[in-house]
Design a protein around this motif. Structure first.
Motif, PDB file in Angstrom:
ATOM      1  N   MET A   1       2.402 -13.566  -3.127  1.00 37.84           N
ATOM      2  CA  MET A   1       2.014 -13.342  -1.734  1.00 37.84           C
ATOM      3  C   MET A   1       2.043 -11.845  -1.402  1.00 37.84           C
ATOM      4  O   MET A   1       2.680 -11.071  -2.080  1.00 37.84           O
ATOM      5  CB  MET A   1       2.961 -14.103  -0.801  1.00 37.84           C
ATOM      6  N   ASN A   2       1.384 -11.503  -0.345  1.00 39.60           N
ATOM      7  CA  ASN A   2       1.308 -10.125   0.132  1.00 39.60           C
ATOM      8  C   ASN A   2       2.710  -9.522   0.285  1.00 39.60           C
ATOM      9  O   ASN A   2       3.596 -10.132   0.849  1.00 39.60           O
ATOM     10  CB  ASN A   2       0.585 -10.169   1.491  1.00 39.60           C
ATOM     11  N   SER A   3       2.887  -8.295  -0.207  1.00 40.12           N
ATOM     12  CA  SER A   3       4.204  -7.686  -0.063  1.00 40.12           C
ATOM     13  C   SER A   3       4.163  -6.475   0.868  1.00 40.12           C
ATOM     14  O   SER A   3       5.092  -5.680   0.891  1.00 40.12           O
ATOM     15  CB  SER A   3       4.731  -7.285  -1.441  1.00 40.12           C
ATOM     16  N   ARG A   4       3.072  -6.321   1.617  1.00 43.31           N
ATOM     17  CA  ARG A   4       2.991  -5.167   2.527  1.00 43.31           C
ATOM     18  C   ARG A   4       3.837  -5.411   3.775  1.00 43.31           C
ATOM     19  O   ARG A   4       3.981  -6.540   4.225  1.00 43.31           O
ATOM     20  CB  ARG A   4       1.541  -4.904   2.930  1.00 43.31           C
ATOM     21  N   THR A   5       4.367  -4.308   4.303  1.00 49.25           N
ATOM     22  CA  THR A   5       5.191  -4.437   5.513  1.00 49.25           C
ATOM     23  C   THR A   5       4.354  -4.053   6.731  1.00 49.25           C
ATOM     24  O   THR A   5       3.341  -3.362   6.609  1.00 49.25           O
ATOM     25  CB  THR A   5       6.422  -3.512   5.434  1.00 49.25           C
ATOM     26  N   LEU A   6       4.842  -4.486   7.892  1.00 47.34           N
ATOM     27  CA  LEU A   6       4.095  -4.241   9.134  1.00 47.34           C
ATOM     28  C   LEU A   6       3.821  -2.766   9.356  1.00 47.34           C
ATOM     29  O   LEU A   6       2.743  -2.387   9.828  1.00 47.34           O
ATOM     30  CB  LEU A   6       4.915  -4.755  10.318  1.00 47.34           C
ATOM     31  N   SER A   7       4.810  -1.919   8.997  1.00 46.86           N
ATOM     32  CA  SER A   7       4.632  -0.491   9.277  1.00 46.86           C
ATOM     33  C   SER A   7       3.431   0.075   8.519  1.00 46.86           C
ATOM     34  O   SER A   7       2.823   1.051   8.940  1.00 46.86           O
ATOM     35  CB  SER A   7       5.909   0.271   8.945  1.00 46.86           C
ATOM     36  N   GLU A   8       3.073  -0.545   7.410  1.00 44.21           N
ATOM     37  CA  GLU A   8       1.917  -0.049   6.659  1.00 44.21           C
ATOM     38  C   GLU A   8       0.609  -0.221   7.434  1.00 44.21           C
ATOM     39  O   GLU A   8      -0.373   0.471   7.179  1.00 44.21           O
ATOM     40  CB  GLU A   8       1.827  -0.745   5.298  1.00 44.21           C
ATOM     41  N   TYR A   9       0.599  -1.187   8.361  1.00 43.86           N
ATOM     42  CA  TYR A   9      -0.641  -1.419   9.123  1.00 43.86           C
ATOM     43  C   TYR A   9      -0.806  -0.420  10.256  1.00 43.86           C
ATOM     44  O   TYR A   9      -1.847  -0.368  10.889  1.00 43.86           O
ATOM     45  CB  TYR A   9      -0.673  -2.865   9.662  1.00 43.86           C
ATOM     46  N   ARG A  10       0.258   0.361  10.492  1.00 44.26           N
ATOM     47  CA  ARG A  10       0.203   1.341  11.579  1.00 44.26           C
ATOM     48  C   ARG A  10      -0.975   2.290  11.398  1.00 44.26           C
ATOM     49  O   ARG A  10      -1.660   2.644  12.331  1.00 44.26           O
ATOM     50  CB  ARG A  10       1.527   2.121  11.580  1.00 44.26           C
ATOM     51  N   ARG A  11      -1.208   2.670  10.135  1.00 45.82           N
ATOM     52  CA  ARG A  11      -2.276   3.663   9.936  1.00 45.82           C
ATOM     53  C   ARG A  11      -3.666   3.053  10.169  1.00 45.82           C
ATOM     54  O   ARG A  11      -4.648   3.768  10.304  1.00 45.82           O
ATOM     55  CB  ARG A  11      -2.170   4.299   8.554  1.00 45.82           C
ATOM     56  N   VAL A  12      -3.757   1.739  10.242  1.00 48.44           N
ATOM     57  CA  VAL A  12      -5.058   1.119  10.538  1.00 48.44           C
ATOM     58  C   VAL A  12      -5.177   0.813  12.029  1.00 48.44           C
ATOM     59  O   VAL A  12      -6.189   1.102  12.652  1.00 48.44           O
ATOM     60  CB  VAL A  12      -5.241  -0.195   9.730  1.00 48.44           C
TER      61      VAL A  12
END
Ligand code: UDP
Length: 413
Positions: A1-12
């Motif tokens: 499953m996806n291992s990205r954290t919410l903070s990574e979406y900040r730049r989008v």
């Protein structure tokens, strides 16, 4: 499953949507949420659960994703449900119902303790729907999440499924046209994409070129692409007809890329029909891809001049969102969830026939500026409406609304 954290979406998406999710989730901390569907890979539902479950956990909920297991008879029956919900005339026999209910019963033995204890249960599509009949001691709220274009269901199939669905506390559909006469509240939530997944992240031109090279696709001829399971509702043969109608009037090549989903037993037969329709045309590339070929699909979408999704029925069409996010105009079937995304003459064109698709392909290929302009509008439209933060927010709001509504006697659920 996806291992990205919410903070990574900040730049989008920027910080505010992330803070908003955290704020909403505070009131749901520790709530147990179970999603159930019928395949871990292949198709839009798996694509969504892959990021939704880990992000719900990061937000402090206790979320899990269960997949029901089935045999051939089960998946033939549930494919008939799928086809029937999308309006096809399909038989529904006693042995089919027995095959369906007995397999769900077997799964219920394993899942019952988890499901009965959960605060929120989301059952995706018809395959696991019967679980509700087998979990009498439900503690939480149960939602039936329909991802299918149920605007004109086959009456016989729907009357059987409706008797099951009616037992849920609420249903969720992707658009108003799909809602049905049901004895409970119905909510509208459109799907979304993960902009940082392998399917949608930025790729280097080297990686894109290497995918084209691997499949002998020219990087000098405009590329038209449809990515889809080999399913008749996606009308791959109609796409080939449209391509053949171009008849050399514009220079183009076509890729039909797809694979199977483990809960779709008809893929091999449809692929044969597609091979027959494409036979002898060297400008058509048919790619049968493994279920985890996300970067390959990403590269094909990015290499495309125009993306096609000429479905005859469509619940939403994540492939449309994926293409628009990559700045591509989409020529899509004038049906279901495609109409939420393709706004005629702005983010692409809606078509009803292969002739219509051929006309729009020819028109766009002759107007490179229009292609670019539509692509920019399309990406902006996805950024505003179809990214995962909006989708998560709506799920959190739904759970909060239902929970608070019950506590405060605000809504009858
Ligand atoms: N997809 C994939 N491999 C394939 C075909 C499709 O990974 O061979 C992906 C596609 O990129 C999209 C999803 O599966 O993310 C399909 O979702 P959509 O809503 O378009 O259609 P569905 O298959 O759910 O009807």
């Amino acid at each position: 499953m996806n291992s990205r954290t919410l903070s990574e979406y900040r730049r989008v998406v920027g910080q505010p949507p992330i803070s908003q999710l955290q704020q909403l989730a505070r009131s749901l901390e520790g709530a147990t949420v179970v999603h159930v569907n019928s395949t871990r890979e292949g198709g839009g539902v798996a694509e969504i659960l892959n990021w939704k479950v880990p992000l719900m956990n990061e937000l402090g909920l206790i979320a899990s994703w269960e997949v029901i297991e089935g045999n051939d008879d089960f998946f033939h029956t549930t494919k008939a449900f799928h086809n029937g919900l999308q309006g096809n005339s399909v038989p529904l026999t006693k042995p089919m119902i027995e095959a369906y209910e007995s397999v769900v019963a077997k799964n219920a033995e394993r899942l019952r303790p988890l499901l009965e204890q959960a605060d929120f249960v989301f059952i995706h599509d018809p395959q696991p729907a019967f679980l509700i009949n087998l979990c009498p001691n439900r503690r939480g709220k149960w939602f039936w999440r329909c991802h299918i274009d149920a605007s004109r269901p086959n009456r016989r199939i729907w009357s059987y499924l409706r008797s099951i669905v009616n037992q849920y506390d609420a249903s969720i559909f992707s658009m108003p046209a799909f809602t049905q006469r049901l004895d409970h509240p119905q909510f509208l939530i459109a799907p979304s994409i993960d902009p940082l997944s392998d399917k949608n992240c930025e790729l280097s031109s080297r990686e894109i070129d290497s995918v084209l090279g691997r499949f002998n696709i020219s990087d000098e001829i405009p590329l038209l692409t449809q990515v889809s399971r080999f399913d008749r509702f996606k009308d791959p043969v109609g796409v080939i007809e449209a391509f053949n109608m171009l008849n050399g009037s514009v220079d183009a090549q076509l890729v039909l890329a797809g694979g199977g989903a483990t809960d779709d037993p008809e893929g091999a037969a449809v692929f044969e029909e597609v091979q027959e329709a494409a036979a002898g045309n060297r400008r058509i590339h048919l790619l049968m891809l493994p279920a985890d070929a996300h970067r390959t699909i990403n590269a094909l979408q990015r290499a495309s001049t125009i993306v096609i999704q000429k479905s005859l029925q469509e619940g939403f069409g994540l492939t449309v969102t994926e293409a628009m996010w990559k700045g591509k105009p989409v020529i899509g079937g004038n049906v279901g969830g495609i109409c939420l995304q393709v706004h005629n003459h702005h983010t692409g064109f809606l078509v009803d026939t292969p002739e219509g698709a051929a006309l729009r392909i020819r028109q766009l290929l002759n107007q490179p500026d229009r292609i670019e302009e539509m692509g920019i509008t399309a990406r902006r439209f996805v950024a505003e409406n179809f990214l995962l933060t909006r989708h998560l927010r709506e799920y959190l709001t739904l759970m909060l609304g239902v929970r608070r509504g019950i506590e405060n006697n605000l809504i009858a659920v």
